[in-house]
Design an enzyme around this catalytic site. Structure first.
Site, PDB file in Angstrom:
ATOM      1  N   LYS A   3       5.074   1.959  -3.119  1.00 42.55           N
ATOM      2  CA  LYS A   3       5.061   3.372  -3.527  1.00 42.55           C
ATOM      3  C   LYS A   3       5.289   3.445  -5.022  1.00 42.55           C
ATOM      4  O   LYS A   3       5.891   2.539  -5.611  1.00 42.55           O
ATOM      5  CB  LYS A   3       6.171   4.151  -2.824  1.00 42.55           C
ATOM      6  CG  LYS A   3       5.894   5.643  -2.756  1.00 42.55           C
ATOM      7  CD  LYS A   3       4.928   5.942  -1.623  1.00 42.55           C
ATOM      8  CE  LYS A   3       4.678   7.403  -1.423  1.00 42.55           C
ATOM      9  NZ  LYS A   3       4.107   7.634  -0.085  1.00 42.55           N
ATOM     10  N   THR A  24      -4.868  12.704   6.565  1.00 45.57           N
ATOM     11  CA  THR A  24      -3.469  12.817   6.992  1.00 45.57           C
ATOM     12  C   THR A  24      -3.363  13.891   8.071  1.00 45.57           C
ATOM     13  O   THR A  24      -2.742  13.689   9.128  1.00 45.57           O
ATOM     14  CB  THR A  24      -2.559  13.151   5.789  1.00 45.57           C
ATOM     15  OG1 THR A  24      -2.814  12.193   4.759  1.00 45.57           O
ATOM     16  CG2 THR A  24      -1.089  13.108   6.165  1.00 45.57           C
ATOM     17  N   ASN A  84      -2.065  19.387   0.775  1.00 40.02           N
ATOM     18  CA  ASN A  84      -3.220  18.726   1.394  1.00 40.02           C
ATOM     19  C   ASN A  84      -3.022  18.553   2.895  1.00 40.02           C
ATOM     20  O   ASN A  84      -3.888  18.933   3.699  1.00 40.02           O
ATOM     21  CB  ASN A  84      -3.443  17.374   0.694  1.00 40.02           C
ATOM     22  CG  ASN A  84      -4.467  16.518   1.403  1.00 40.02           C
ATOM     23  OD1 ASN A  84      -4.141  15.754   2.307  1.00 40.02           O
ATOM     24  ND2 ASN A  84      -5.728  16.669   1.037  1.00 40.02           N
ATOM     25  N   LYS A 115       5.060   2.104   8.371  1.00 41.54           N
ATOM     26  CA  LYS A 115       3.905   2.919   8.756  1.00 41.54           C
ATOM     27  C   LYS A 115       2.658   2.038   8.927  1.00 41.54           C
ATOM     28  O   LYS A 115       1.951   2.130   9.929  1.00 41.54           O
ATOM     29  CB  LYS A 115       3.664   3.963   7.649  1.00 41.54           C
ATOM     30  CG  LYS A 115       2.691   5.044   8.003  1.00 41.54           C
ATOM     31  CD  LYS A 115       2.385   5.934   6.789  1.00 41.54           C
ATOM     32  CE  LYS A 115       3.618   6.607   6.225  1.00 41.54           C
ATOM     33  NZ  LYS A 115       3.280   7.565   5.149  1.00 41.54           N
ATOM     34  N   SER A 152      -7.249   5.356   3.960  1.00 45.18           N
ATOM     35  CA  SER A 152      -7.183   4.592   2.702  1.00 45.18           C
ATOM     36  C   SER A 152      -7.615   3.147   2.964  1.00 45.18           C
ATOM     37  O   SER A 152      -8.328   2.544   2.163  1.00 45.18           O
ATOM     38  CB  SER A 152      -5.756   4.587   2.145  1.00 45.18           C
ATOM     39  OG  SER A 152      -5.512   5.745   1.388  1.00 45.18           O
ATOM     40  N   LYS A 166       0.853  -1.202   0.000  1.00 45.93           N
ATOM     41  CA  LYS A 166       0.000   0.000   0.000  1.00 45.93           C
ATOM     42  C   LYS A 166       0.874   1.232   0.000  1.00 45.93           C
ATOM     43  O   LYS A 166       1.857   1.304   0.744  1.00 45.93           O
ATOM     44  CB  LYS A 166      -0.864  -0.011   1.276  1.00 45.93           C
ATOM     45  CG  LYS A 166      -1.859   1.125   1.352  1.00 45.93           C
ATOM     46  CD  LYS A 166      -3.136   0.803   0.621  1.00 45.93           C
ATOM     47  CE  LYS A 166      -4.037   2.021   0.415  1.00 45.93           C
ATOM     48  NZ  LYS A 166      -3.619   2.853  -0.745  1.00 45.93           N
TER      49      LYS A 166
END
Ligand code: GLU
Length: 428
Positions: free
Chosen positions: A104, A188, A219, A92, A356, A68
């Site tokens: 990523k 986030t 963001n 994470k 997510s 992810k």
């Protein structure tokens, strides 16, 4: 600075391994990415010319679940950067206990130089190139620097065209109308806000007497600045890629946001309009912002911002890393010697990937939650994980970063060992 971003990233693993019992199998496994692909993406430009862009997708580890992690569009995207970001995603997801590994992606491009139609063709081209390597049970992309909801929508649509059926769970951070989750855009920042609200009182810091500087007004940074402003913190400085503004009495963040949205740059806050006169701003550079005499520094832009060159001049006693990898390992050592507490990226910015995960769950069950439900579930995840990392740091007398890695490693270790460790095989 470390030789490569990735060698710096993996130094964090070496530090954590000293403080927990980890099998050789886990250590060996986490040294290398599972797969790294580089693709060429041909795009027909508006002027008729054909241009080829370079893109990457790294699946770092998927022992705990599908990989992810976001997709970044930036001129500095390189295999080293994408690999490091995928490594951080692995830790994470484990640090906040969501059932994913780390991945990523990225394209080396300055999207601000493209038209929107060119960005759409590039986004669809990227999916054409990586479609065999992603999927709801394989590797699930999401937004990152300079990618957004609309781009995620194009990408999900393109994947569905290739598969000839709708596959919402292949990507997260989508538009709500295409299966996105309420609360993903703010996640986030919201996650970071929960971490700060939990930790700052432990440091005896109350909102109204706490000054904050936020580097990065994208963001994460802009939404967090507003959440902090609304909660009564004094946000004295913010910046974007073009520069920053400072006011010792605190900035009116909603008005700064409004002006930036209208003009697309913070500098415009210096115009002669009404919103601009709400406070007296001073113009500062990104470098100056990092060195301000504030209580809390929030790097929310890119990696490698606090390095051995400027670490000695950092004055904020508390740093909450909202960007991925803003502090180099050399800088970490300097900050630690000065008693500065760094709350690491893999905890502080984990709210994004957590929502997510909630989006992916909702896509799979076809049933959607209210924004309140999403935020409640996010808080229920962030607070206990923050507490656990706090406790590990106190018990082992280690930095919060090392504690977060220890916490994550213990979970990754369980999944690696579930398939058997060296000792099992030695006995047979
Ligand atoms: N790009 C974000 C991050 O670095 C979000 C990743 C995701 O939602 O998968 O955490």
């Amino acid at each position: 600075m470390s030789e490569t971003l990735f060698s710096g990233a993996s130094q964090r693993l070496d530090a954590a391994v000293k403080h927990t019992k980890i099998s050789e199998d886990t250590i060996e496994r986490l040294k290398y990415p599972k797969s790294t692909i580089k693709v060429s993406i041909p795009v027909r430009m508006d002027n008729g010319e054909l241009k080829v862009f370079e893109g990457y997708r790294v699946r770092y580890d998927d022992t705990r679940g599908p990989a992810k992690g976001g997709i970044r569009f930036h001129p500095n995207v390189s295999v080293d950067e994408v690999q490091s970001l995928a490594f951080w995603m692995t830790f994470k997801c484990a640090a906040v206990n969501i059932p994913f590994g780390g991945g990523k992606g990225g394209i080396t491009v300055n999207p601000k130089e493209l038209s929107l139609a060119e960005v759409e063709r590039l986004s669809r081209g990227y999916i054409n190139a990586v479609a065999d390597f992603i999927g709801p049970d394989i590797d699930i992309p999401a937004p990152d620097v300079y990618t957004n909801q609309m781009i995620m929508g194009w990408m999900m649509d393109q994947y569905s065209v290739i598969k000839r059926h709708i596959v919402p769970g292949v990507i997260t951070g989508k538009p709500i109308a295409m299966g996105g989750s309420l609360g993903r855009e703010t996640a986030t920042a919201m996650g970071a806000f929960y971490v700060m609200q939990n930790m700052l009182p432990k440091f005896k810091k109350e909102p109204k007497s706490t000054t904050v500087a936020v580097q990065g007004f994208g963001n994460a940074g802009s939404i967090l600045a507003e959440l902090l402003f609304d909660a009564g913190y004094k946000v004295v400085a913010v910046s974007d890629s073009k520069g920053g503004i400072y006011s010792k009495d605190g900035l009116n963040i909603p008005s700064v946001k409004k002006t930036k949205a209208e003009t697309r740059k913070l500098e415009a806050v210096y115009c002669e309009g009404s919103v601009c006169n709400l406070v007296d701003h001073e113009k500062i550079s990104n470098e100056e912002l990092l060195e301000l005499d504030v209580d809390v520094l929030v790097p929310a832009a890119l990696e490698n911002q606090i390095t051995k060159e400027n670490a000695d001049r950092i004055k904020a006693p508390y740093i909450f890393e909202v960007a991925n990898g803003p502090t180099t390992p050399e800088a970490d050592a300097v900050l630690e010697s000065k008693g500065i507490k760094v709350i690491p990226d893999i905890l502080t910015n984990a709210g994004g990937v957590t929502v997510s995960y909630f989006e992916w769950v909702q896509n799979r069950m076809g049933y959607y939650w209210s924004e309140e439900e999403v935020n409640t579930k996010l808080k229920e995840k962030m607070i206990p994980e923050t507490e656990s990392i706090w406790n590990i740091a106190q018990e082992k007398k280690i930095s919060f970063r090392t504690a977060a890695y220890v916490h994550a490693l213990d979970r990754i270790e369980l999944a690696v060992n579930a398939k058997g460790v060296k000792s099992h095989f030695e006995k047979v």
